[in-house]
Design a protein around this motif. Sequence first.
Motif, PDB file in Angstrom:
ATOM      1  N   HIS A 249      16.317  15.770  -0.212  1.00 30.51           N
ATOM      2  CA  HIS A 249      16.267  16.237   1.184  1.00 30.51           C
ATOM      3  C   HIS A 249      15.893  15.123   2.165  1.00 30.51           C
ATOM      4  N   GLY A 250      16.302  13.866   1.867  1.00 30.19           N
ATOM      5  CA  GLY A 250      16.007  12.750   2.765  1.00 30.19           C
ATOM      6  C   GLY A 250      14.572  12.280   2.736  1.00 30.19           C
ATOM      7  N   VAL A 251      13.859  12.633   1.669  1.00 33.65           N
ATOM      8  CA  VAL A 251      12.446  12.278   1.537  1.00 33.65           C
ATOM      9  C   VAL A 251      12.197  11.779   0.106  1.00 33.65           C
ATOM     10  N   LYS A 252      11.331  10.784  -0.043  1.00 33.35           N
ATOM     11  CA  LYS A 252      10.913  10.375  -1.381  1.00 33.35           C
ATOM     12  C   LYS A 252       9.390  10.260  -1.430  1.00 33.35           C
ATOM     13  N   ILE A 253       8.839  10.356  -2.634  1.00 31.84           N
ATOM     14  CA  ILE A 253       7.385  10.344  -2.819  1.00 31.84           C
ATOM     15  C   ILE A 253       7.013   9.388  -3.941  1.00 31.84           C
TER      16      ILE A 253
ATOM     17  N   GLY B 298      -8.382   3.898  -2.632  1.00 28.94           N
ATOM     18  CA  GLY B 298      -8.583   4.069  -4.057  1.00 28.94           C
ATOM     19  C   GLY B 298      -8.085   5.364  -4.635  1.00 28.94           C
ATOM     20  N   PHE B 299      -7.959   5.362  -5.964  1.00 30.21           N
ATOM     21  CA  PHE B 299      -7.499   6.486  -6.772  1.00 30.21           C
ATOM     22  C   PHE B 299      -6.133   6.975  -6.309  1.00 30.21           C
ATOM     23  N   THR B 300      -5.987   8.246  -5.973  1.00 29.01           N
ATOM     24  CA  THR B 300      -4.658   8.824  -5.766  1.00 29.01           C
ATOM     25  C   THR B 300      -4.317   8.910  -4.279  1.00 29.01           C
ATOM     26  N   GLU B 301      -3.300   8.171  -3.867  1.00 27.25           N
ATOM     27  CA  GLU B 301      -2.787   8.253  -2.504  1.00 27.25           C
ATOM     28  C   GLU B 301      -1.293   8.555  -2.586  1.00 27.25           C
ATOM     29  N   PHE B 302      -0.896   9.681  -2.037  1.00 23.52           N
ATOM     30  CA  PHE B 302       0.503  10.092  -2.067  1.00 23.52           C
ATOM     31  C   PHE B 302       1.220   9.549  -0.838  1.00 23.52           C
ATOM     32  N   ASN B 303       2.285   8.792  -1.054  1.00 26.90           N
ATOM     33  CA  ASN B 303       3.110   8.274   0.034  1.00 26.90           C
ATOM     34  C   ASN B 303       4.384   9.103   0.123  1.00 26.90           C
ATOM     35  N   ILE B 304       4.570   9.772   1.256  1.00 27.09           N
ATOM     36  CA  ILE B 304       5.755  10.596   1.488  1.00 27.09           C
ATOM     37  C   ILE B 304       6.583   9.891   2.552  1.00 27.09           C
ATOM     38  N   ILE B 305       7.740   9.398   2.158  1.00 24.38           N
ATOM     39  CA  ILE B 305       8.536   8.504   3.003  1.00 24.38           C
ATOM     40  C   ILE B 305       9.765   9.248   3.511  1.00 24.38           C
ATOM     41  N   LEU B 306       9.900   9.297   4.821  1.00 27.76           N
ATOM     42  CA  LEU B 306      11.032   9.963   5.457  1.00 27.76           C
ATOM     43  C   LEU B 306      12.186   8.970   5.567  1.00 27.76           C
TER      44      LEU B 306
ATOM     45  N   ASN C  55       0.814  -1.218   0.000  1.00 28.54           N
ATOM     46  CA  ASN C  55       0.000   0.000   0.000  1.00 28.54           C
ATOM     47  C   ASN C  55       0.850   1.271   0.000  1.00 28.54           C
ATOM     48  N   PHE C  56       2.153   1.119   0.248  1.00 31.14           N
ATOM     49  CA  PHE C  56       3.057   2.265   0.309  1.00 31.14           C
ATOM     50  C   PHE C  56       4.072   2.248  -0.834  1.00 31.14           C
ATOM     51  N   THR C  57       3.853   1.368  -1.801  1.00 29.86           N
ATOM     52  CA  THR C  57       4.762   1.265  -2.933  1.00 29.86           C
ATOM     53  C   THR C  57       4.139   1.879  -4.178  1.00 29.86           C
ATOM     54  N   GLY C  58       4.987   2.292  -5.086  1.00 27.03           N
ATOM     55  CA  GLY C  58       4.556   2.880  -6.348  1.00 27.03           C
ATOM     56  C   GLY C  58       5.740   3.496  -7.043  1.00 27.03           C
ATOM     57  N   HIS C  59       5.524   4.102  -8.182  1.00 25.65           N
ATOM     58  CA  HIS C  59       6.603   4.731  -8.934  1.00 25.65           C
ATOM     59  C   HIS C  59       7.118   5.962  -8.197  1.00 25.65           C
ATOM     60  N   MET C  60       8.393   5.927  -7.820  1.00 29.14           N
ATOM     61  CA  MET C  60       8.979   7.065  -7.115  1.00 29.14           C
ATOM     62  C   MET C  60       9.292   8.160  -8.140  1.00 29.14           C
TER      63      MET C  60
ATOM     64  N   LYS D 253       4.204  14.583 -12.914  1.00 23.51           N
ATOM     65  CA  LYS D 253       4.921  15.693 -13.546  1.00 23.51           C
ATOM     66  C   LYS D 253       4.510  17.027 -12.940  1.00 23.51           C
ATOM     67  N   GLU D 254       3.216  17.218 -12.730  1.00 23.96           N
ATOM     68  CA  GLU D 254       2.727  18.464 -12.139  1.00 23.96           C
ATOM     69  C   GLU D 254       3.300  18.677 -10.749  1.00 23.96           C
ATOM     70  N   LEU D 255       3.230  17.633  -9.936  1.00 25.14           N
ATOM     71  CA  LEU D 255       3.667  17.765  -8.548  1.00 25.14           C
ATOM     72  C   LEU D 255       5.186  17.850  -8.447  1.00 25.14           C
ATOM     73  N   ALA D 256       5.905  17.091  -9.285  1.00 26.48           N
ATOM     74  CA  ALA D 256       7.374  17.159  -9.264  1.00 26.48           C
ATOM     75  C   ALA D 256       7.851  18.565  -9.595  1.00 26.48           C
ATOM     76  N   THR D 257       7.197  19.221 -10.540  1.00 26.50           N
ATOM     77  CA  THR D 257       7.551  20.598 -10.893  1.00 26.50           C
ATOM     78  C   THR D 257       7.315  21.529  -9.707  1.00 26.50           C
ATOM     79  N   LYS D 258       6.183  21.352  -9.039  1.00 21.19           N
ATOM     80  CA  LYS D 258       5.849  22.187  -7.880  1.00 21.19           C
ATOM     81  C   LYS D 258       6.836  21.947  -6.742  1.00 21.19           C
ATOM     82  N   LEU D 259       7.186  20.695  -6.503  1.00 21.27           N
ATOM     83  CA  LEU D 259       8.130  20.359  -5.442  1.00 21.27           C
ATOM     84  C   LEU D 259       9.511  20.942  -5.726  1.00 21.27           C
ATOM     85  N   ALA D 260       9.951  20.815  -6.960  1.00 24.70           N
ATOM     86  CA  ALA D 260      11.269  21.329  -7.327  1.00 24.70           C
ATOM     87  C   ALA D 260      11.329  22.843  -7.145  1.00 24.70           C
TER      88      ALA D 260
END
Length: 242
Positions: free
Chosen positions: A132-136, A145-153, A122-127, A229-236
Motif C-alpha cells: 500500500h505504498g508503505v514499508k516498515i 535504543g531497543f525497538t524503534e519502528f520506522n514506517i516509511i511513506l 537511524n531509519f534503516t533496518g530489515h524491511m 513475524k508477530e507484527l507482519a501477521t497483524k498488519l497482513a
Amino acid sequence: MVNTNNACPFCQRETLAGILAEEEDRIWLENKYRTLDETYQTVIIEAAEHDGDISTYPRSKNRAIFNFALKAWKTIIDSGKYKSVLMYKNFGPYSGGSLRHPHMQIVGLNKIDAYANIRKQNFTGHMFYKDHGVKINISAYPIAGFTEFNIILLDAEKIEPFADIVQTVVNYILNDYFKGRCTSYNLFFYYINSQIVAKIVPRFVVSPYFMGYKIPQVNDSKRNTEIEKELATKLAHENSAQ
C-alpha cells in the motif's frame, strides 16, 4: 501524565485562543504553554474525546487526523521561516507528555537544525513489510535504543494507508509488544530522502547507558525476528482489505 486531577484545557474548547485551523472536532492552535525559547510552538488537538488515542479511534477518524496534522506540518515547513520543523506525539506516563488529552505538537525551531544529530542509518533496518505504498523496518541503529519502528511513506498519495499502518503498529505496541506491559509511546515524523517517515518508539524508563553515555541498546536478531513475524501477521490481517 501530570495534572490528571485538573481541568483539561483542551476539553474547554470555548476558551481556546490562537486557533489556526479547525476541521470537525480537530483543532490546530498556537501553544500558549511554551517550553522552548526561539521557537514557534503549536498543538494539534486530535479529537474532542479526552481519552482518545490513535489506538482507539475508528479507522476513518484516524485517517482524518493524519491528513489534518500532516497538512499543518507542511504549512509551517513551507512558510520557510524556520531552520527546522518538528512534529511528534507523546502518549502515556513514560512518554514525556504532560496532558492526557490526545494531541500532537508542531514546533518551528528558529536556529536549531533538528536533524543535525540524526543519521540516515537511524531509519534503516530489515524491511519486513511492504504494501500500500508503505514499508516498515525495525531500526538497526536506533536513536535511543531497543525497538524503534520506522514506517516509511513511499507514495505521497497514500496518506490513508500510512495512517492505518501507524495505527496497527501503535495497537501492537500497547497490546502485544512486551506482553501488553508497554503503556507509552512516542510518535515522531521526519522528512528523510524526500519521504515522510514515522518513527514509533515504545517507551519505558530510559536506559542509563543512553542517559549517561548516549549508548543505545538494541535487541538481538532473534528477538527482532520474533517481533517482525508477530507484527507482519497483524498488519497482513488488519490491512488486507485496503
